[in-house]
Design an enzyme around this catalytic site. Structure first.
Site, PDB file in Angstrom:
ATOM      1  CG  ASP A  22      -1.922  -1.132   1.211  1.00 26.15           C
ATOM      2  OD1 ASP A  22      -2.143  -1.699   0.130  1.00 26.15           O
ATOM      3  OD2 ASP A  22      -2.466  -1.446   2.286  1.00 26.15           O
ATOM      4  NE  ARG A  23      -1.289   7.177  -2.200  1.00 28.67           N
ATOM      5  CZ  ARG A  23      -1.040   7.919  -3.274  1.00 28.67           C
ATOM      6  NH1 ARG A  23      -0.020   8.754  -3.288  1.00 28.67           N
ATOM      7  NH2 ARG A  23      -1.807   7.843  -4.325  1.00 28.67           N
TER       8      ARG A  23
END
Length: 267
Positions: free
Chosen positions: A161-162
């Site tokens: 994820d970011r």
């Protein structure tokens, strides 16, 4: 906090903010450029981004931290077939398919890790070549500094994820991409994450079936066994009283937001 309705779908972020806040175009664009707007919790600095129905736009009181760039990406291992990097938080691994047709100039506003890597690899190789030349050159004799050449594109084998930091593997050749992808499919790789959870978490295995929409537009687990099977092995590393626990999560499957969803649903 603004929820994008169907009537506002397709509008740019700047146009949406201008309508919601009753401000000028310049003011709306400045809010975005100054890192004060997030979409679904992710910082967005692209005023021309098109919104979709269900997007959640948040206006921050203070500017968020600057987005990471190529200088924040550290190469851990590099050879002719594979590159392993330590991804900083705040950057996505690859570009979403909805953004595939974006022009180069727009991509540069918020580059993805795979787009930054060719330049990072080129700079890394030039630095390493410079050290080798310096070590092999007689003392006191200077030479031309090597120029960094942009490496060919890389292929993402997996994603995180970011806002998650950690090691990511990219393939540099088509055969390497196929072999590594097969290893991930067969769960031959070991993926471990460290995270802080609320409460006193014990050891155990969480098994559920994840679906894209649990009924409120968000991802979650299905009570009927529909969706994709997700398995996470949880082990407490350190307890901070009864308030928080540092836990290690070992994944058997790699579903989107798997750790966050399963820990949250477990309390």
């Amino acid at each position: 906090l603004f929820h994008v309705a169907e009537t506002a779908a397709g509008r740019t972020l700047a146009a949406f903010l201008r309508g919601q806040l009753a401000v000028s175009w310049a003011a709306a664009e400045k809010l975005v450029r100054s890192r004060r707007v997030t979409i679904h919790g992710n910082l967005c600095t692209d005023a021309a981004r098109r919104l979709k129905s269900g997007d959640v736009v948040k206006l921050l009181d203070l500017a968020a931290e600057a987005l990471p760039d190529s200088r924040d990406v550290r190469i851990v291992h590099l050879d002719d077939a594979v590159v392993i990097v330590d991804k900083p938080p705040g950057i996505t691994t690859t570009r979403h398919h909805d953004e595939a047709g974006w022009p180069v100039r727009r991509r540069q506003i918020q580059p993805t890790l795979d787009e930054l890597l060719p330049a990072v690899i080129g700079r890394y190789q030039a630095t390493r070549a410079g050290r080798h030349r310096k070590a092999s050159r007689p003392a006191g004799q200077a030479g031309p500094s090597p120029k960094a050449r942009r490496s060919p594109p890389v292929r993402a084998v997996h994603r995180i994820d970011r806002e998650t930091s950690g090691l990511l593997v990219f393939a540099r050749t088509v055969p390497a991409s196929r072999i590594l992808a097969e290893q991930f499919r067969q769960h031959a790789t070991q993926r471990r994450y460290l995270t802080v959870a609320v409460g006193r978490v014990g050891k155990g295995t969480i098994i559920s079936h994840l679906i894209r929409d649990r009924g409120d537009g968000r991802r979650g687990s299905s009570g009927e066994g529909e969706g994709k099977r997700a398995v996470t092995h949880v082990r407490p590393v350190e307890h901070f009283g009864d308030a928080y626990t540092l836990v290690e999560c070992r994944l058997e499957t790699g579903r989107t937001h798997q750790i966050r969803i399963q820990l949250a649903e477990s309390g």
